[in-house]
Design a protein around this motif. Structure first.
Motif, PDB file in Angstrom:
ATOM      1  N   GLU A  78       0.127   9.922   8.921  1.00  0.00           N
ATOM      2  CA  GLU A  78      -0.398  10.246   7.663  1.00  0.00           C
ATOM      3  C   GLU A  78      -0.781   9.354   6.858  1.00  0.00           C
ATOM      4  O   GLU A  78      -1.620   8.338   5.910  1.00  0.00           O
ATOM      5  CB  GLU A  78      -0.891  11.611   7.215  1.00  0.00           C
ATOM      6  CG  GLU A  78      -2.179  10.872   5.832  1.00  0.00           C
ATOM      7  CD  GLU A  78      -2.241  12.589   4.955  1.00  0.00           C
ATOM      8  OE1 GLU A  78      -2.415  13.279   4.547  1.00  0.00           O
ATOM      9  OE2 GLU A  78      -1.839  13.661   5.503  1.00  0.00           O
ATOM     10  N   ALA A  79       0.476   8.988   6.252  1.00  0.00           N
ATOM     11  CA  ALA A  79       0.856   7.780   5.289  1.00  0.00           C
ATOM     12  C   ALA A  79       0.866   6.655   5.843  1.00  0.00           C
ATOM     13  O   ALA A  79       0.336   5.664   5.411  1.00  0.00           O
ATOM     14  CB  ALA A  79       2.382   8.241   4.644  1.00  0.00           C
ATOM     15  N   ALA A  98       0.938  -1.069  -0.295  1.00  0.00           N
ATOM     16  CA  ALA A  98       0.002  -0.079  -0.411  1.00  0.00           C
ATOM     17  C   ALA A  98       0.678   1.447   0.099  1.00  0.00           C
ATOM     18  O   ALA A  98       0.502   1.614  -0.790  1.00  0.00           O
ATOM     19  CB  ALA A  98      -0.842  -0.060   1.228  1.00  0.00           C
ATOM     20  N   HIS A  99       2.099   0.933   0.368  1.00  0.00           N
ATOM     21  CA  HIS A  99       3.286   2.482   0.593  1.00  0.00           C
ATOM     22  C   HIS A  99       3.070   2.521  -0.652  1.00  0.00           C
ATOM     23  O   HIS A  99       3.316   3.916  -1.201  1.00  0.00           O
ATOM     24  CB  HIS A  99       3.870   2.312   1.136  1.00  0.00           C
ATOM     25  CG  HIS A  99       3.989   3.009   3.271  1.00  0.00           C
ATOM     26  ND1 HIS A  99       3.174   3.862   3.532  1.00  0.00           N
ATOM     27  CD2 HIS A  99       4.373   1.407   4.212  1.00  0.00           C
ATOM     28  CE1 HIS A  99       3.687   3.900   4.887  1.00  0.00           C
ATOM     29  NE2 HIS A  99       4.071   2.114   5.250  1.00  0.00           N
ATOM     30  N   ILE A 100       3.790   2.171  -1.484  1.00  0.00           N
ATOM     31  CA  ILE A 100       4.226   1.783  -2.816  1.00  0.00           C
ATOM     32  C   ILE A 100       3.404   2.344  -3.877  1.00  0.00           C
ATOM     33  O   ILE A 100       2.763   2.596  -4.228  1.00  0.00           O
ATOM     34  CB  ILE A 100       4.561   0.300  -3.344  1.00  0.00           C
ATOM     35  CG1 ILE A 100       5.873   0.116  -2.345  1.00  0.00           C
ATOM     36  CG2 ILE A 100       5.439   1.039  -4.782  1.00  0.00           C
ATOM     37  CD1 ILE A 100       7.062  -1.701  -2.314  1.00  0.00           C
ATOM     38  N   ALA A 119      -2.089   3.444   4.441  1.00  0.00           N
ATOM     39  CA  ALA A 119      -1.593   2.347   4.189  1.00  0.00           C
ATOM     40  C   ALA A 119      -1.710   0.777   4.711  1.00  0.00           C
ATOM     41  O   ALA A 119      -2.184  -0.069   4.870  1.00  0.00           O
ATOM     42  CB  ALA A 119       0.879   2.032   4.294  1.00  0.00           C
ATOM     43  N   ASP A 120      -2.329   1.342   6.364  1.00  0.00           N
ATOM     44  CA  ASP A 120      -3.198   0.160   7.228  1.00  0.00           C
ATOM     45  C   ASP A 120      -4.301   0.284   7.063  1.00  0.00           C
ATOM     46  O   ASP A 120      -4.991  -1.251   6.699  1.00  0.00           O
ATOM     47  CB  ASP A 120      -3.207   0.507   8.173  1.00  0.00           C
ATOM     48  CG  ASP A 120      -1.966   0.851   9.425  1.00  0.00           C
ATOM     49  OD1 ASP A 120      -0.518   0.434   8.556  1.00  0.00           O
ATOM     50  OD2 ASP A 120      -2.050   0.988  10.333  1.00  0.00           O
ATOM     51  N   GLU A 121      -5.062   0.928   6.447  1.00  0.00           N
ATOM     52  CA  GLU A 121      -6.869   1.313   5.505  1.00  0.00           C
ATOM     53  C   GLU A 121      -6.769   0.430   4.274  1.00  0.00           C
ATOM     54  O   GLU A 121      -7.122  -0.218   4.344  1.00  0.00           O
ATOM     55  CB  GLU A 121      -7.256   2.921   5.625  1.00  0.00           C
ATOM     56  CG  GLU A 121      -8.438   2.630   5.201  1.00  0.00           C
ATOM     57  CD  GLU A 121      -8.617   3.758   5.132  1.00  0.00           C
ATOM     58  OE1 GLU A 121     -10.104   4.155   4.472  1.00  0.00           O
ATOM     59  OE2 GLU A 121      -8.799   4.488   6.177  1.00  0.00           O
TER      60      GLU A 121
END
Length: 185
Positions: free
Chosen positions: A145-146, A86-88, A150-152
């Motif tokens: 925030e990021a 998700a970060h990517i 990414a968790d969501e």
């Protein structure tokens, strides 16, 4: 790819083929289910005892063998990988690198200002310290925030891939409990 080569040279990759194939398969399942793909994703095991997972630009996701040792199920592995994927997909890594470059340029400007105009009558010599403190605050807020985003997205990706999203929640709770008990965090 160049950064991936550097990570391999400096940290080393864990090369047990069956484990690497298993971790890569979980990553592929997640990417197929829920991540926009403008490039190929690669999941690699870093040969380090520390518990960590991270992502770099270009679709590279890394998990340490120390983190793998702490995971209790494939669902927990999927949760950790989904968070990094998700970060990517949200471009957090690329945006962080862009911000860091801008902040470095701003910091250099502050240093030049302090060096050329700073004297005992003004406080411009302290400009780099003030700007650095402000930039760290900004970077932390973006980072928080990021992480939440990414968790969501990772939870949604897990569900779309057929994993129970509660596996990530369970793992994060156990990680938090260990941090509290050891005083790390």
């Amino acid at each position: 790819k160049k950064l991936d080569d550097e990570i391999g040279d400096k940290m080393g990759f864990y090369t047990e083929p069956k484990l690497q194939a298993y971790v890569s398969d979980v990553g592929r399942r997640l990417v197929r289910a829920g991540s926009p793909r403008s490039f190929d994703y690669h999941v690699k095991i870093v040969d380090m005892p520390e518990e960590n997972a991270f992502a770099t630009v270009g679709g590279f996701v890394y998990i340490t063998r120390g983190m793998l040792a702490e995971l209790k199920s494939e669902t927990e592995l999927a949760g950790v990988l989904a968070h990094e994927i998700a970060h990517i997909s949200h471009r957090h890594v690329a945006e962080q690198q862009t911000r860091a470059l801008g902040y470095q340029i701003l910091g250099l400007g502050a240093m030049a200002l302090g060096a050329t105009l700073g004297n005992a009558d003004n406080n411009l010599g302290a400009a780099p310290l003030g700007i650095s403190a402000a930039l760290m605050t900004i970077m932390r807020s973006y980072s928080q925030e990021a992480e939440l985003e990414a968790d969501e997205s990772g939870l949604l990706m897990m569900a779309q891939a057929g994993y129970d999203p509660r596996g990530l929640v369970t793992f994060l709770r156990s990680l938090r409990a260990r941090e509290r008990l050891t005083g790390l965090g």
